[in-house]
Motif scaffolding. Structure first.
Motif, PDB file in Angstrom:
ATOM      1  N   ARG A   1      -4.899  13.163  -5.883  1.00  0.00           N
ATOM      2  CA  ARG A   1      -5.651  13.096  -5.414  1.00  0.00           C
ATOM      3  C   ARG A   1      -7.171  13.394  -5.164  1.00  0.00           C
ATOM      4  O   ARG A   1      -8.095  13.251  -5.496  1.00  0.00           O
ATOM      5  CB  ARG A   1      -6.397  11.815  -3.813  1.00  0.00           C
ATOM      6  CG  ARG A   1      -5.729  10.464  -3.262  1.00  0.00           C
ATOM      7  CD  ARG A   1      -5.736  10.466  -1.623  1.00  0.00           C
ATOM      8  NE  ARG A   1      -5.512   8.985  -1.816  1.00  0.00           N
ATOM      9  CZ  ARG A   1      -4.934   8.668  -0.149  1.00  0.00           C
ATOM     10  NH1 ARG A   1      -5.173   9.205   0.029  1.00  0.00           N
ATOM     11  NH2 ARG A   1      -4.254   7.699  -0.488  1.00  0.00           N
TER      12      ARG A   1
ATOM     13  N   GLU B   1     -10.709  -5.994  -6.692  1.00  0.00           N
ATOM     14  CA  GLU B   1     -12.388  -5.918  -6.752  1.00  0.00           C
ATOM     15  C   GLU B   1     -12.370  -4.962  -7.793  1.00  0.00           C
ATOM     16  O   GLU B   1     -12.002  -4.030  -8.237  1.00  0.00           O
ATOM     17  CB  GLU B   1     -12.868  -4.751  -5.464  1.00  0.00           C
ATOM     18  CG  GLU B   1     -12.459  -5.852  -4.281  1.00  0.00           C
ATOM     19  CD  GLU B   1     -11.816  -5.117  -3.100  1.00  0.00           C
ATOM     20  OE1 GLU B   1     -10.460  -4.514  -3.151  1.00  0.00           O
ATOM     21  OE2 GLU B   1     -12.172  -6.218  -2.064  1.00  0.00           O
ATOM     22  N   MET B   2     -13.456  -4.968  -8.278  1.00  0.00           N
ATOM     23  CA  MET B   2     -13.438  -4.144  -9.652  1.00  0.00           C
ATOM     24  C   MET B   2     -15.035  -3.283  -9.716  1.00  0.00           C
ATOM     25  O   MET B   2     -16.133  -4.635  -8.772  1.00  0.00           O
ATOM     26  CB  MET B   2     -13.529  -5.662 -10.940  1.00  0.00           C
ATOM     27  CG  MET B   2     -12.054  -6.087 -11.434  1.00  0.00           C
ATOM     28  SD  MET B   2     -10.803  -5.066 -11.271  1.00  0.00           S
ATOM     29  CE  MET B   2     -10.429  -5.397 -12.851  1.00  0.00           C
TER      30      MET B   2
ATOM     31  N   THR C   1     -13.393  -0.853  -4.354  1.00  0.00           N
ATOM     32  CA  THR C   1     -12.756  -0.357  -6.050  1.00  0.00           C
ATOM     33  C   THR C   1     -11.551   0.632  -5.202  1.00  0.00           C
ATOM     34  O   THR C   1     -11.080   1.051  -6.960  1.00  0.00           O
ATOM     35  CB  THR C   1     -14.073  -0.140  -6.441  1.00  0.00           C
ATOM     36  OG1 THR C   1     -15.130   0.672  -5.886  1.00  0.00           O
ATOM     37  CG2 THR C   1     -14.363  -1.385  -7.452  1.00  0.00           C
TER      38      THR C   1
ATOM     39  N   LEU D   1      -7.874   0.545  -6.981  1.00  0.00           N
ATOM     40  CA  LEU D   1      -7.599   0.357  -7.803  1.00  0.00           C
ATOM     41  C   LEU D   1      -7.181   1.811  -8.408  1.00  0.00           C
ATOM     42  O   LEU D   1      -7.183   2.106  -9.764  1.00  0.00           O
ATOM     43  CB  LEU D   1      -8.171  -0.624  -8.973  1.00  0.00           C
ATOM     44  CG  LEU D   1      -7.691  -2.294  -8.616  1.00  0.00           C
ATOM     45  CD1 LEU D   1      -8.895  -3.297  -9.751  1.00  0.00           C
ATOM     46  CD2 LEU D   1      -6.553  -1.868  -8.919  1.00  0.00           C
TER      47      LEU D   1
ATOM     48  N   ARG E   1       0.627  -1.544  -0.047  1.00  0.00           N
ATOM     49  CA  ARG E   1      -0.097  -0.269  -0.230  1.00  0.00           C
ATOM     50  C   ARG E   1       0.936   1.809   0.001  1.00  0.00           C
ATOM     51  O   ARG E   1       0.147   2.220  -0.571  1.00  0.00           O
ATOM     52  CB  ARG E   1      -1.621   0.102   1.502  1.00  0.00           C
ATOM     53  CG  ARG E   1      -2.245  -0.641   0.671  1.00  0.00           C
ATOM     54  CD  ARG E   1      -3.501  -1.152   2.405  1.00  0.00           C
ATOM     55  NE  ARG E   1      -3.735  -1.937   2.564  1.00  0.00           N
ATOM     56  CZ  ARG E   1      -5.281  -1.684   1.522  1.00  0.00           C
ATOM     57  NH1 ARG E   1      -5.137  -0.299   1.092  1.00  0.00           N
ATOM     58  NH2 ARG E   1      -5.633  -2.677   1.900  1.00  0.00           N
TER      59      ARG E   1
ATOM     60  N   ALA F   1      -0.620  -2.497 -10.294  1.00  0.00           N
ATOM     61  CA  ALA F   1      -0.940  -3.663  -9.611  1.00  0.00           C
ATOM     62  C   ALA F   1      -2.120  -4.223  -9.158  1.00  0.00           C
ATOM     63  O   ALA F   1      -3.387  -3.953  -9.500  1.00  0.00           O
ATOM     64  CB  ALA F   1      -0.515  -2.946  -8.109  1.00  0.00           C
ATOM     65  N   ILE F   2      -2.246  -5.066  -8.653  1.00  0.00           N
ATOM     66  CA  ILE F   2      -3.365  -5.795  -7.799  1.00  0.00           C
ATOM     67  C   ILE F   2      -3.670  -5.362  -6.002  1.00  0.00           C
ATOM     68  O   ILE F   2      -2.286  -5.954  -6.062  1.00  0.00           O
ATOM     69  CB  ILE F   2      -3.667  -6.710  -7.914  1.00  0.00           C
ATOM     70  CG1 ILE F   2      -3.680  -7.022  -9.599  1.00  0.00           C
ATOM     71  CG2 ILE F   2      -5.503  -7.425  -7.399  1.00  0.00           C
ATOM     72  CD1 ILE F   2      -4.378  -8.717  -9.750  1.00  0.00           C
ATOM     73  N   VAL F   3      -3.689  -5.001  -5.572  1.00  0.00           N
ATOM     74  CA  VAL F   3      -3.764  -4.848  -4.237  1.00  0.00           C
ATOM     75  C   VAL F   3      -4.626  -5.576  -3.563  1.00  0.00           C
ATOM     76  O   VAL F   3      -6.100  -5.660  -3.456  1.00  0.00           O
ATOM     77  CB  VAL F   3      -3.774  -3.099  -3.321  1.00  0.00           C
ATOM     78  CG1 VAL F   3      -4.054  -3.514  -1.608  1.00  0.00           C
ATOM     79  CG2 VAL F   3      -2.607  -2.171  -4.239  1.00  0.00           C
ATOM     80  N   GLU F   4      -4.735  -6.661  -2.367  1.00  0.00           N
ATOM     81  CA  GLU F   4      -5.320  -7.600  -1.840  1.00  0.00           C
ATOM     82  C   GLU F   4      -5.807  -8.264  -3.552  1.00  0.00           C
ATOM     83  O   GLU F   4      -5.497  -8.349  -4.401  1.00  0.00           O
ATOM     84  CB  GLU F   4      -6.762  -6.781  -0.830  1.00  0.00           C
ATOM     85  CG  GLU F   4      -4.884  -6.730   0.044  1.00  0.00           C
ATOM     86  CD  GLU F   4      -5.441  -6.365   1.981  1.00  0.00           C
ATOM     87  OE1 GLU F   4      -5.834  -6.744   2.089  1.00  0.00           O
ATOM     88  OE2 GLU F   4      -6.614  -5.490   1.349  1.00  0.00           O
ATOM     89  N   ASN F   5      -7.785  -7.978  -2.464  1.00  0.00           N
ATOM     90  CA  ASN F   5      -8.665  -8.569  -3.561  1.00  0.00           C
ATOM     91  C   ASN F   5      -8.735  -8.025  -5.190  1.00  0.00           C
ATOM     92  O   ASN F   5      -8.536  -6.808  -5.100  1.00  0.00           O
ATOM     93  CB  ASN F   5      -9.739  -8.997  -3.289  1.00  0.00           C
ATOM     94  CG  ASN F   5      -9.418  -9.937  -1.843  1.00  0.00           C
ATOM     95  OD1 ASN F   5      -9.032 -10.585  -1.757  1.00  0.00           O
ATOM     96  ND2 ASN F   5     -10.259  -9.238  -0.264  1.00  0.00           N
TER      97      ASN F   5
ATOM     98  N   ILE G   1      -5.007   4.643  -6.991  1.00  0.00           N
ATOM     99  CA  ILE G   1      -3.351   4.192  -7.926  1.00  0.00           C
ATOM    100  C   ILE G   1      -3.268   4.493  -9.152  1.00  0.00           C
ATOM    101  O   ILE G   1      -2.728   3.565 -10.497  1.00  0.00           O
ATOM    102  CB  ILE G   1      -2.552   2.497  -8.079  1.00  0.00           C
ATOM    103  CG1 ILE G   1      -3.784   1.461  -8.300  1.00  0.00           C
ATOM    104  CG2 ILE G   1      -2.842   2.194  -6.825  1.00  0.00           C
ATOM    105  CD1 ILE G   1      -3.346  -0.048  -8.147  1.00  0.00           C
TER     106      ILE G   1
ATOM    107  N   VAL H   1      -5.703   4.870   2.989  1.00  0.00           N
ATOM    108  CA  VAL H   1      -6.775   3.779   2.642  1.00  0.00           C
ATOM    109  C   VAL H   1      -6.285   2.418   2.532  1.00  0.00           C
ATOM    110  O   VAL H   1      -5.986   2.538   2.118  1.00  0.00           O
ATOM    111  CB  VAL H   1      -6.518   3.888   1.145  1.00  0.00           C
ATOM    112  CG1 VAL H   1      -7.831   3.221   0.156  1.00  0.00           C
ATOM    113  CG2 VAL H   1      -6.578   5.304   0.095  1.00  0.00           C
TER     114      VAL H   1
ATOM    115  N   VAL I   1       1.976   1.523  -3.656  1.00  0.00           N
ATOM    116  CA  VAL I   1       1.400   2.529  -4.175  1.00  0.00           C
ATOM    117  C   VAL I   1       1.080   3.807  -4.271  1.00  0.00           C
ATOM    118  O   VAL I   1       0.220   4.061  -4.549  1.00  0.00           O
ATOM    119  CB  VAL I   1       0.301   1.932  -5.025  1.00  0.00           C
ATOM    120  CG1 VAL I   1       0.950   0.036  -5.790  1.00  0.00           C
ATOM    121  CG2 VAL I   1      -0.321   1.382  -3.688  1.00  0.00           C
ATOM    122  N   GLY I   2       1.165   3.983  -2.864  1.00  0.00           N
ATOM    123  CA  GLY I   2       0.911   5.516  -2.336  1.00  0.00           C
ATOM    124  C   GLY I   2      -0.462   5.632  -1.469  1.00  0.00           C
ATOM    125  O   GLY I   2      -0.821   6.546  -1.110  1.00  0.00           O
ATOM    126  N   LEU I   3      -1.294   4.539  -1.310  1.00  0.00           N
ATOM    127  CA  LEU I   3      -2.845   4.804  -0.662  1.00  0.00           C
ATOM    128  C   LEU I   3      -2.328   4.247   0.604  1.00  0.00           C
ATOM    129  O   LEU I   3      -3.390   5.206   1.152  1.00  0.00           O
ATOM    130  CB  LEU I   3      -2.828   2.932  -0.639  1.00  0.00           C
ATOM    131  CG  LEU I   3      -3.806   2.638  -2.110  1.00  0.00           C
ATOM    132  CD1 LEU I   3      -4.410   0.837  -2.458  1.00  0.00           C
ATOM    133  CD2 LEU I   3      -5.185   3.503  -2.575  1.00  0.00           C
TER     134      LEU I   3
END
Lengths: 320, 271
Positions: B95, A89-90, B84, B87, A50, A83-87, B90, B269, A53-55
């Motif tokens: 933001r 989710e779409m 979501t 995704l 996280r 990236a995919i972070v954890e699941n 990123i 997040v 990727v800057g989350l």
């Protein structure tokens, strides 16, 4: 590798409410390698990702991706990252295609052709016009990989990418990631708890525990390791009908240059003997045993698996 | 700039590719038609177009506001609830820009709902009861100013409703950004919106000067139309004017925006 590391984590520390989640983590990911990221549950793998990727913000330290700091030059640094972070989710109420279109719009210069290409890569051609809510977990995972690859990132970060994939899907993904690293020079950073899977997939693996980096191991590739792999004796396990007799036979027949008998461990309960042997010696030992009237049921390498190494360095502790 | 338009296109896709947006908009038009037809079929005396308009606005505009608030409250929180947001963030966009694109799409939806109400009320009433020319707002809507026409009132009404709806959805948007849970932010926003009128009635009984600055006292801007510029009284004794109401709304608006931005851009997040 001589090339510049694509990612540098510099003394990254994350504290939440006085608790140190990540403690002074420094890591460099070389270009074009598949890099594994291992750790028990709660060790800070996802937190690290996280931050990459800057989350999440770092409390201290910096992460540089492709020469740009994720802290001060986010828009530039994140361009290199898929990236995919954890699941994965779409948007469930959109179709697979609409989801990809959504992410494609966010990066300039992604053509419809590229979207189609990625769909083919992920093997989603037949279902791409269906709503994501009708997808299985494996298909969502594929769609997740597809969105991460859209803009041809030089760093691909995948958090537990084999989750929900069937064995064929896992194999396909593994082959694809290896190809991506080898042919396009993409650095792939994979976190996983499937150790055997990581062993097959990764060039190097970092192991973290309780927010601290405790080890970085090379699992394959790299000139020294290759050469060593051939010449160094490997612990071999022979399954035989009479282990004690077999051990005695070997001790008598094989001596080192100084006349010291070969070291053979006997595992009577397993019906096996263990000894260090070079590749070329294995056939010879086998012939010796057969000549001695011993029945040999199986020969295999008993080198430590990544799982054993992992448990060894983490001390088998799970959550800290 | 073109790139930013792509972000807004994304947000619009997420609103309009869901059936619920079209159910909401369809419901507004359908309700307008149903009210007009039932009224014309069941009334013994002939009904007039503009007085029916007044009745329909009372029904449809609050409903349109509820729909807008639902969309606004779900805008940010829905991404967190669905996971979501990870995704979405990123990407090579700050933001702030992602949040702005969401806000713009919410405002577009507000305008869209009001436009649907505007058109369906006008067209359906004209079709069912026949368009009336030159009716005064005094007769149709019961305003004080005798010189104001119904046509002119109708337009001012939508303009002022747009302003108060914008403040309302900005409140919902802020709640959405702060609470990050769809269910909570939709629930809380609707509660505030629906209780606001009641609360403002209640607050008038309180004899304190701060009551004049409570948001809900100012959300009903349309009462100022044709009233000679003042409606009700401030506690200081001077009349409450549209200028004062707009100033208070602007103050709240800035606070809501600042809070949404601060929370959305600063917080980690972890969804």
């Amino acid at each position: 590798m001589l090339s510049q590391p694509i990612v540098q984590l510099k003394q990254v520390t994350k504290r939440i409410g006085g608790k140190t989640i990540i403690d002074n983590l420094s890591l460099e990911l070389p270009q074009g390698e598949v890099f594994g990221f291992l750790g028990p549950n709660g060790s800070g793998k996802t937190t690290t990702i996280r931050m990459m990727v800057g989350l999440m913000r770092m409390s201290e330290g910096d992460i540089v991706i492709g020469g740009s700091s994720i802290r001060t030059d986010y828009e530039k640094a994140i361009r290199h990252v898929g990236a995919i972070v954890e699941n994965p989710e779409m948007y469930k109420y959109l179709t697979g295609y609409q989801n990809l279109l959504h992410y494609a719009r966010m990066v300039p210069g992604i053509s419809r052709n590229r979207i189609d290409e990625v769909i083919r890569l992920a093997g989603l051609d037949k279902r791409i016009e269906d709503k994501v809510k009708t997808y299985s977990l494996g298909m969502r995972q594929r769609l997740g990989v597809a969105q991460a690859l859209l803009h041809k990132p030089s760093l691909l970060i995948l958090d537990e990418p084999t989750n929900g994939l069937d064995p064929a899907g896992i194999r396909e993904l593994r082959d694809y990631l290896r190809r991506l690293a080898a042919e396009e020079g993409t650095t792939v950073f994979v976190s996983s708890h499937l150790l055997s899977e990581m062993e097959l997939m990764c060039d190097q693996a970092a192991i973290i525990q309780a927010g601290r980096l405790i080890d970085v191991r090379r699992l394959r590739g790299g000139e020294e390791a290759d050469a060593a792999g051939i010449r160094m004796p490997v612990q071999m396990l022979f399954e035989v009908d009479r282990p004690d007799e077999a051990a005695a036979l070997i001790r008598d027949a094989i001596r080192t240059a100084d006349g010291v008998p070969a070291q053979v461990q006997v595992r009577s309960e397993a019906g096996a003997i263990l000894l260090d042997a070079r590749r070329a010696d294995v056939a010879e030992i086998n012939a010796l045993l057969v000549r001695g009237g011993i029945l040999v049921y199986g020969i295999r390498s008993a080198g430590k698996t990544l799982e054993e190494q992992f448990l060894e360095v983490t001390g088998g502790e799970s959550v800290v | 700039m073109f790139d930013f338009a792509a972000l807004v296109a994304n947000e619009n896709m997420k609103i309009y590719r869901r059936p619920r947006a079209w159910i909401m908009l369809g419901l507004l038009a359908l309700l307008a038609a149903a009210v007009a037809l039932i009224a014309s079929a069941s009334s013994s005396s002939p009904l007039e177009m503009w007085s029916m308009t007044s009745v329909m606005l009372m029904l449809l505009v609050p409903l349109a506001n509820i729909f807008s608030v639902i969309i606004a409250a779900d805008s940010v929180a829905g991404e967190f609830t669905g996971g979501t947001i990870k995704l979405l963030l990123i990407r090579p966009w700050t933001r702030s820009k992602v949040l702005l694109s969401k806000y713009v799409s919410v405002l577009i939806f507000v305008m869209f709902t009001l436009l649907v109400v505007y058109l369906s009320v006008l067209l359906i009433n004209s079709a069912v009861f026949g368009y009336e020319r030159g009716v005064s707002a005094e007769k149709a809507f019961g305003v004080l100013d005798p010189s104001l026409s119904a046509w002119s009132y109708y337009h001012q009404y939508f303009l002022l409703e747009l302003i108060s709806a914008a403040v309302g959805v900005t409140l919902a948007f802020m709640i959405s950004a702060v609470f990050r849970s769809s269910a909570l932010s939709i629930g809380l926003s609707l509660f505030l919106l629906l209780m606001g009128a009641t609360l403002s009635q209640l607050l008038r009984l309180v004899d304190k000067p701060w009551v004049d600055y409570v948001l809900f006292q100012h959300l009903n801007l349309t009462r100022y139309i044709g009233s000679g510029g003042a409606s009700g009284e401030l506690h200081s004794g001077s009349p409450m004017t549209i200028g004062f109401s707009l100033a208070v709304l602007a103050g709240y608006y800035l606070v809501f925006m600042a809070l949404s931005w601060f929370v959305f851009t600063k917080r980690d997040v972890a969804a």
